[in-house]
Write a protein that holds these residues in place. Structure first.
Motif, mmCIF file in Angstrom:
data_model
loop_
_atom_site.group_PDB
_atom_site.id
_atom_site.type_symbol
_atom_site.label_atom_id
_atom_site.label_comp_id
_atom_site.label_asym_id
_atom_site.label_seq_id
_atom_site.Cartn_x
_atom_site.Cartn_y
_atom_site.Cartn_z
ATOM 1 N N LEU A 53 0.829 -1.204 0.000
ATOM 2 C CA LEU A 53 0.000 0.000 0.000
ATOM 3 C C LEU A 53 0.864 1.254 0.000
ATOM 4 C CD1 LEU A 53 -2.841 1.224 0.137
ATOM 5 C CD2 LEU A 53 -2.693 1.090 2.633
ATOM 6 N N GLY A 82 -6.848 2.424 -7.014
ATOM 7 C CA GLY A 82 -7.235 1.536 -5.925
ATOM 8 C C GLY A 82 -8.283 0.526 -6.334
ATOM 9 N N LEU A 131 -8.715 -2.748 -3.766
ATOM 10 C CA LEU A 131 -8.422 -2.466 -2.367
ATOM 11 C C LEU A 131 -9.682 -2.566 -1.525
ATOM 12 C CD1 LEU A 131 -5.984 0.589 -2.516
ATOM 13 C CD2 LEU A 131 -5.437 -1.840 -2.352
ATOM 14 N N ASP A 156 -8.743 0.842 2.848
ATOM 15 C CA ASP A 156 -7.520 1.163 2.108
ATOM 16 C C ASP A 156 -7.801 2.075 0.927
ATOM 17 O OD1 ASP A 156 -6.065 -0.384 3.844
ATOM 18 O OD2 ASP A 156 -6.067 -2.163 2.572
ATOM 19 N N LEU A 171 -6.185 5.707 0.183
ATOM 20 C CA LEU A 171 -5.500 6.041 -1.064
ATOM 21 C C LEU A 171 -6.061 7.314 -1.684
ATOM 22 C CD1 LEU A 171 -3.174 4.719 -2.616
ATOM 23 C CD2 LEU A 171 -4.859 3.785 -4.192
#
Length: 645
Positions: free
Chosen positions: A65, A197, A202, A206, A210
């Protein structure tokens, strides 16, 4: 392929996810689902997924990540540089500026260009709107910005919409409208981050992080201030600070600032010829008092500016001017302000802000500062209200600097004791710049770190912190919104921050209800009903009338008790007599919070779920709703704290 949504893609609102492949079908049928998934359309364009091993690495590893955040930062730095270059080129073309000259600092622009330049920019924007309408069709809803995306949609944004809004922002700012580029920067960079993403599938948390990385890199690249960019993401885009989000957000900010500085030479936000002129001879704790007063003044001015934008928008809408023609008309008004006053009212105001922090620009009278403040504020309200795309980020910084200098000129005349404090007009300008920006944009720590990175003075940063707290608290208690959330409010969205409330909306009654219900006709004889529903069977049965419409809920134990208590000579009760809550029900689009409120209001442990025709869709119990709600709350708490599942 199970009925659960894949990571990064939420279930549709108003019901559970349906799939045409059963878990009991052969594995060959199920394995075809991932291939079909790549053909899903989120923004009208075919989604390109990252390779499977790369997706797995990013999803399973914190380092993955961070690497993805670094990539977002690099792309964002390049995007900010490209937008800046295109905008400056358009300004130089329209206003015949020497290369590198800021429009708001230009003093040799022909008067006719000052008047018609913003109008030409508005006409160009109108043509862009018409072309987009022709190519894409009418817009059903506004584009999703980063705050809304993280609050409601788990970080999902449309890259195509983001590119379109960034282009509109370039035309607006390059045409001379009094709007900043920061809104376009964050929209485009967050849109790129969101699309990236989604391509990596993701998880919701997350993906939201992002999106914050994209905004962080955008602001860091725009101002050359990584700390400011990072805390902009924490406060305004992600909505919280957590150890789990610290590394990717900071890495993205550093990469964005580095790439933008490498591609294009940009001036700092303000350049002081003499830093000592800002800090003054001495700064003590007593300087907190005038700083707090300036913070309160900036809070009031910020609310007036936001109200002014709304007022202009309502006037433009009431006038009946076509949406594509409104920017040209607004541009003509902005050009008239620049012609009658000063070019400092045009564009974002970078050049004008530099001028007012230069030693040679000191000594403005209070009247001149007030007139320039009014002209810039009115130009910003007209620009945004008439349809130019952009934000008030930099305009609020410039207006705050003017308010600070005005305060420095007027306050000692009103309260002579203030003349004995060690703050200079430039110090008040820095404090006012941050305090007014907080009132309009939000983010107290963001603006405090901006002042720290600009001045390099910890004493001034401490005074800025006091002022921004006073300003932020006053606006929150008296007005309740920042500029972005105020516009959400006007659209009917109850969003006050980027905190993730979308999961509440997606946790709908339609997803939680039991569908295996078998309604019985309300005219069924009681004896027949009791034989079909003995004690020990499901305790609640939904009754419907002859047309299949909901008629109430019959409690089986209560029906058996009523049959026993009926005397030999008395008429037996009917199901219609025993049906409860005939007018209390849920609808599938209601969320868990609404359902809990309905249970409390009706004092019932279960309610039927109906469609618009009062046809029965299912049954939902209070206990199951509270359990699911508690599970989601706990999951959100773990995500914020960075804990594992």
């Amino acid at each position: 392929m199970s009925a659960k949504s894949p990571p990064g893609v939420d279930a549709p609102r108003g019901g559970c996810v349906r799939t045409g492949v059963s878990a009991r079908q052969p594995s060959a049928a199920r394995t075809a689902a991932p291939a079909a998934r790549t053909g899903r359309r989120w923004t009208g364009a075919r989604l390109v997924q990252a390779p499977g091993r790369l997706r797995a690495f990013v999803r399973r590893s914190e380092g993955g990540l961070v690497l993805l955040a670094a990539a977002v930062g690099c792309v964002s730095g390049a995007a900010v540089s490209g937008m800046t270059w295109l905008t400056q080129g358009l300004r130089e073309l329209l206003y015949q500026l020497p290369p590198g000259t800021r429009l708001s600092a230009a003093d040799a622009v022909p008067p006719v260009l000052l008047l018609i330049g913003p109008c030409l920019g508005g006409a160009l924007l109108g043509l862009l709107i018409v072309a987009a309408h022709y190519v894409r069709g009418p817009r059903k809803r506004p584009a999703i910005d980063p705050i809304e995306a993280n609050a409601l949609h788990g970080g999902r944004m449309s890259l195509r919409d983001s590119l379109y809004l960034a282009l509109q922002n370039i035309v607006s700012n390059g045409g001379g409208a009094s709007v900043g580029l920061e809104a376009g920067y964050t929209q485009l960079c967050s849109g790129v981050a969101s699309r990236l993403g989604i391509a990596f599938e993701l998880r919701r948390g997350d993906l939201r992080t992002l999106v914050g990385c994209g905004a962080s890199a955008a602001i860091a690249a725009a101002f050359g201030a990584p700390l400011t960019g990072a805390f902009y993401a924490f406060e305004l885009i992600i909505g919280t600070y957590a150890i789990a989000t610290l590394t990717p957000v900071v890495v993205a900010a550093l990469c964005g600032s580095f790439v933008a500085g490498s591609l294009m030479h940009t001036q700092p936000l303000v350049a002081f010829e003499n830093v000592a002129a800002v800090t003054g001879s001495h700064v003590t704790s007593l300087e907190v008092l005038p700083s707090l007063a300036l913070g309160l003044l900036c809070a009031g001015l910020g609310v007036l500016i936001m109200r002014g934008v709304t007022l202009v928008e309502s006037v433009v809408q009431a006038s009946g001017i076509p949406r594509a023609a409104a920017p040209a008309f607004g541009g003509l008004c902005v050009g008239a302000l620049a012609l009658a006053g000063t070019p400092q009212a045009l564009s974002g105001g970078h050049g004008a802000l530099h001028m007012h922090f230069a030693d040679a620009a000191q000594g403005h009278t209070a009247l001149a500062l007030a007139g320039l403040f009014a002209a810039k504020a009115l130009a910003s309200a007209i620009s945004i209200g008439s349809g130019f795309r952009g934000g008030l980020f930099f305009a609020s910084l410039f207006l705050g600097a003017l308010a600070g200098k005005f305060f420095a000129a007027v306050a000692p005349e009103v309260v002579p004791a203030l003349a004995g404090f060690g703050l200079t007009p430039l110090a008040y300008a820095v404090i006012g710049m941050s305090a007014l920006a907080v009132a309009v944009i939000g983010g107290p720590l963001t603006m405090t770190f901006l002042a720290l990175e600009v001045t390099g003075s910890l004493p001034i940063a401490g005074l800025v912190l006091a002022a921004v707290i006073a300003s932020s608290l006053t606006v929150r208690k008296t007005f309740g919104y920042s500029f972005a959330t105020w516009r959400f409010h006007l659209r009917g969205e109850s969003i006050r921050s980027p905190h993730d409330v979308g999961w509440i909306r997606s946790l709908t009654v339609g997803r939680m209800m039991r569908r295996d219900v078998r309604p019985v006709p309300v005219d069924t004889p009681l004896a027949t009903f009791l034989r079909a529903n003995p004690l020990g069977s499901p305790s609640r049965v939904i009754a419907v009338d002859g047309a299949g419409r909901y008629a109430g809920i019959v409690h089986v134990p209560e029906a058996h008790a009523a049959a026993r208590e009926t005397g030999e000579d008395g008429a037996p009760p009917t199901l219609a007599d025993l049906a409860r809550l005939p007018d209390a029900f849920l609808t599938p689009e209601m969320n868990a919070k609404d359902a809990v409120a309905a249970f409390d209001r009706t004092e019932s442990e279960a309610l039927a779920v109906l469609d618009g025709e009062r046809a029965v869709l299912g049954l939902l119990t209070e206990s199951h709703t509270l359990k699911r709600y508690s599970e989601e709350l706990d999951r959100q708490r773990r995500a914020v704290a960075g804990e594992g599942a």
